[in-house]
Motif scaffolding. Structure first.
Motif, PDB file in Angstrom:
ATOM      1  N   THR A 312       0.902  -1.018   0.084  1.00  0.00           N
ATOM      2  CA  THR A 312       0.116   0.226  -0.079  1.00  0.00           C
ATOM      3  C   THR A 312       0.744   1.373   0.025  1.00  0.00           C
ATOM      4  O   THR A 312       0.637   2.159  -0.600  1.00  0.00           O
ATOM      5  CB  THR A 312      -0.860  -0.139   1.456  1.00  0.00           C
ATOM      6  N   HIS A 313       2.036   1.152   0.711  1.00  0.00           N
ATOM      7  CA  HIS A 313       2.858   2.540   0.734  1.00  0.00           C
ATOM      8  C   HIS A 313       3.554   2.607  -0.441  1.00  0.00           C
ATOM      9  O   HIS A 313       3.671   3.794  -0.811  1.00  0.00           O
ATOM     10  CB  HIS A 313       3.990   2.429   1.694  1.00  0.00           C
ATOM     11  N   ILE A 314       3.884   1.924  -1.297  1.00  0.00           N
ATOM     12  CA  ILE A 314       4.062   1.972  -2.755  1.00  0.00           C
ATOM     13  C   ILE A 314       3.006   2.416  -3.513  1.00  0.00           C
ATOM     14  O   ILE A 314       3.320   3.501  -4.236  1.00  0.00           O
ATOM     15  CB  ILE A 314       4.903   0.539  -3.377  1.00  0.00           C
ATOM     16  N   ALA A 315       1.964   2.002  -3.393  1.00  0.00           N
ATOM     17  CA  ALA A 315       0.931   2.619  -4.217  1.00  0.00           C
ATOM     18  C   ALA A 315       0.409   4.177  -3.943  1.00  0.00           C
ATOM     19  O   ALA A 315       0.285   4.866  -4.811  1.00  0.00           O
ATOM     20  CB  ALA A 315      -0.517   1.618  -4.075  1.00  0.00           C
ATOM     21  N   MET A 316       0.659   4.324  -2.706  1.00  0.00           N
ATOM     22  CA  MET A 316       0.395   5.627  -2.189  1.00  0.00           C
ATOM     23  C   MET A 316       1.522   6.875  -2.661  1.00  0.00           C
ATOM     24  O   MET A 316       1.105   7.872  -3.195  1.00  0.00           O
ATOM     25  CB  MET A 316       0.424   5.873  -0.917  1.00  0.00           C
ATOM     26  N   TYR A 317       2.612   6.250  -2.572  1.00  0.00           N
ATOM     27  CA  TYR A 317       3.937   7.058  -3.144  1.00  0.00           C
ATOM     28  C   TYR A 317       3.872   7.247  -4.629  1.00  0.00           C
ATOM     29  O   TYR A 317       4.034   8.427  -4.963  1.00  0.00           O
ATOM     30  CB  TYR A 317       5.117   6.048  -2.711  1.00  0.00           C
ATOM     31  N   GLN A 318       3.480   6.138  -4.975  1.00  0.00           N
ATOM     32  CA  GLN A 318       3.658   6.392  -6.769  1.00  0.00           C
ATOM     33  C   GLN A 318       2.353   7.342  -7.100  1.00  0.00           C
ATOM     34  O   GLN A 318       2.274   7.982  -7.921  1.00  0.00           O
ATOM     35  CB  GLN A 318       3.369   5.152  -7.526  1.00  0.00           C
ATOM     36  N   ALA A 319       1.162   7.275  -6.403  1.00  0.00           N
ATOM     37  CA  ALA A 319       0.047   8.074  -6.493  1.00  0.00           C
ATOM     38  C   ALA A 319       0.555   9.472  -6.442  1.00  0.00           C
ATOM     39  O   ALA A 319      -0.113  10.354  -7.263  1.00  0.00           O
ATOM     40  CB  ALA A 319      -1.065   7.635  -5.574  1.00  0.00           C
ATOM     41  N   SER A 320       1.175   9.823  -5.510  1.00  0.00           N
ATOM     42  CA  SER A 320       1.852  11.198  -5.497  1.00  0.00           C
ATOM     43  C   SER A 320       2.362  11.801  -6.412  1.00  0.00           C
ATOM     44  O   SER A 320       2.278  12.967  -7.080  1.00  0.00           O
ATOM     45  CB  SER A 320       2.524  11.712  -4.210  1.00  0.00           C
ATOM     46  N   ILE A 321       3.215  10.809  -7.111  1.00  0.00           N
ATOM     47  CA  ILE A 321       4.028  11.306  -8.217  1.00  0.00           C
ATOM     48  C   ILE A 321       2.999  11.274  -9.517  1.00  0.00           C
ATOM     49  O   ILE A 321       3.302  12.228 -10.267  1.00  0.00           O
ATOM     50  CB  ILE A 321       5.046  10.276  -8.475  1.00  0.00           C
ATOM     51  N   VAL A 322       2.044  10.648  -9.642  1.00  0.00           N
ATOM     52  CA  VAL A 322       1.261  10.487 -10.746  1.00  0.00           C
ATOM     53  C   VAL A 322       0.461  11.872 -10.558  1.00  0.00           C
ATOM     54  O   VAL A 322       0.274  12.532 -11.815  1.00  0.00           O
ATOM     55  CB  VAL A 322       0.381   9.314 -10.419  1.00  0.00           C
TER      56      VAL A 322
END
Ligand SMILES: Cc1cc2nc3c(=O)[nH]c(=O)nc-3n(C[C@H](O)[C@H](O)[C@H](O)COP(=O)(O)OP(=O)(O)OC[C@H]3O[C@@H](n4cnc5c(N)ncnc54)[C@H](O)[C@@H]3O)c2cc1C
Length: 494
Positions: A312-322
């Motif tokens: 989940t923390h990868i998905a959230m991290y990537q979401a911020s970049i997107v």
């Protein structure tokens, strides 16, 4: 055929990553269509992180109570599953109903569509009869599903995936778990602590095979102490079910149990996404992305589907970049973060995760060219929430050596630290440090212990910021904390 409807963004899949992207873009004023075929929020709040950690919290309470006998007199423990099942049903999942998450997204100005989305040529997404043209971009956050190994007979049996294991109301007497990774071990320990006789079958020669071998040993010993039978190096060749009992066959060995849980990994289903209509190979295992999550022109991907780490923390991290990158593109395209814009995201039950503190990386101000953050996974943390917890960051010793790095290793037993000795019952664990001797920095670390995942945070900072070893050695570590064992391990680095 109806004309495509013009929107700013379409997000397909509102799991952890998709919901975060869709909600934040909608809040920024873009017109966002979020498409989700199952529950908004995805795996984490309904069948993953949150309910499994509620189960672990309950199982650990039982284990702590049992430690009273060694430390503080006597306690009798009578495990009962009903309160755990009730908490998962009522507090975590609303009986697997996502209305709250849907309302949260539409409350931010997003437009929600229940259905399966697929690409329909460049810039277009089809959901049933509806077709959307995305002015600024399409985001794929379609996650993964359990990967079921091609074991003879398995698909014809009523085996469990994580869904049935999380939804269980009445525990079986015996349970076989295929897969000794993080999910398999966490659930094995939970069920064993509630009295289920659990056997874990792992094809590789050790459980938690991706982590340091010392971590595998501690985790296996802890599970055995809870009564779990671990059969590592056993490759299941055939599975049968006679109406009441599962049998897993391997050579001349057989294991039997009332239930069989298959947690042997997860798989993205790229063939369902219409990738061929935009010239992307759908036969890959995951959707490759660059460091701003671009798949191809005006298509981004986020979360498990990218194969960068199923957390989940990868998905959230990537979401911020997107979000930052897409807003940057929108601004340069002249659309801006403007209420007239349209954006669509597929996937999306992220609110529950945010509510529980899931959101992590905050990018710099979006829009200014060059300020969009780029993904960097050097300091990717991962925690297996067994008791003791197994936390790790960066490279293992083996990975570092395979890269030809001049490796130094430092090790400290937790039980030898002041806090570990005080803690006594349940004090298993260690700190292992992997340093690049030439650079004088940590490139990996493992923290196993009662608070292994929390202690890990100091090591994540050290790896992420490449803090010089000399600085780490001259820091003050509070006494008597578990994290003081880091200082012992630094002293051992050689
Ligand atoms: C038992 C278990 C425990 C876990 N524990 C942890 C933990 O402690 N910590 C941690 O960090 N991670 C944990 N995870 C992993 C975590 O759940 C995932 O990394 C996270 O859910 C990934 O989010 P995602 O948005 O990429 O995908 P998902 O959450 O899988 O969401 C994808 C969504 O897309 C939807 N979708 C797919 N295709 C389409 C389509 N064509 N159209 C419309 N919708 C579509 C799906 O229905 C789904 O809702 C755990 C997982 C499991 C199974």
């Amino acid at each position: 055929m109806a004309e495509p409807e013009l929107v700013d963004v379409v997000v397909v899949g509102l799991g952890v990553g998709g919901e975060e992207v869709a909600g934040r873009l909608a809040e920024a004023g873009l017109t966002v269509v979020g498409v989700e075929r199952d529950l908004v929020g995805g795996e984490c709040p309904y069948w993953g992180c949150i309910p499994s950690k509620m189960m672990i919290r309950a199982a650990n309470a039982l284990a702590e109570a049992r430690r009273v006998n060694e430390l503080a007199g006597s306690a009798q423990v009578q495990p009962e599953w009903a309160p755990v099942a009730k908490r998962i049903r009522e507090e975590a999942t609303d009986t697997w109903n996502d209305q709250v998450a849907v309302d949260r997204f539409t409350g931010k100005g997003g437009r929600f569509l229940r259905g399966s989305g697929r690409l329909d040529g460049p810039g277009q997404v089809r959901v049933g009869e509806q077709v959307f043209r995305a002015r600024h971009g399409i985001v794929l956050g379609t996650g993964t599903r359990p990967s079921v190994p091609p074991i003879d007979g398995l698909v014809d049996t009523p085996y469990w995936t994580n869904h049935q294991a999380i939804e269980v109301e009445e525990l079986p007497e015996t349970l076989l778990i295929l897969g000794g990774g993080a999910i398999g071990l966490e659930l094995a320990q939970v069920f064993a602590r509630f009295g289920v006789r659990v056997t874990v079958v792992e094809a590789l020669d050790r459980v938690l095979a991706l982590e340091e071998p010392e971590a595998s040993e501690v985790a296996a010993a802890a599970l055995r102490a809870d009564g779990v039978e671990i059969r590592a190096g056993v490759k299941a060749e055939r599975v049968s079910h006679d109406g009441s009992t599962f049998t897993v066959h391997s050579g001349d060995q057989e294991c039997r149990a009332e239930r069989l849980l298959v947690v042997t990994g997860r798989r993205a289903h790229l063939d369902e996404l219409g990738l061929e209509t935009v010239g992307v190979d759908a036969s890959q295992r995951y959707l490759p992305v660059d460091d701003r999550m671009h798949v191809t022109d005006a298509i981004w991907a986020v979360g498990d589907v990218t194969g960068e780490g199923a957390f989940t923390h990868i998905a959230m991290y990537q979401a911020s970049i997107v979000v930052a990158d897409l807003l940057d593109h929108a601004r340069h395209a002249g659309g801006g973060a403007d209420p007239s814009g349209t954006a669509s995201v597929v996937g999306g039950a992220m609110g529950a995760v945010s509510a529980v503190g899931g959101a992590t990386a905050t990018p710099g101000p979006a829009g200014a060219a060059g300020t969009v953050p780029r993904a960097d996974y050097r300091a990717l943390p991962r925690v297996t929430f067994t008791d003791p917890e197994v936390g790790a960051v960066g490279l293992t010793e083996k990975q570092a050596r395979e890269r030809g790095i001049n490796v130094q290793v430092g090790f400290a037993q937790l039980s030898s630290s002041a806090r570990g000795w005080i803690h006594k019952a349940g004090n298993e664990g260690f700190i292992k440090l992997v340093a690049d001797a030439d650079q004088g920095v940590l490139i990996g670390a493992t923290s196993v212990g009662p608070a292994g995942g929390e202690v890990l945070s100091a090591l994540v900072v050290a790896v992420h910021a490449a803090v010089p070893l000399s600085q780490l050695r001259h820091m003050i570590y509070a006494y008597p904390t578990f994290h003081r064992a880091i200082e012992d391990a630094l002293r051992d680095l050689s």
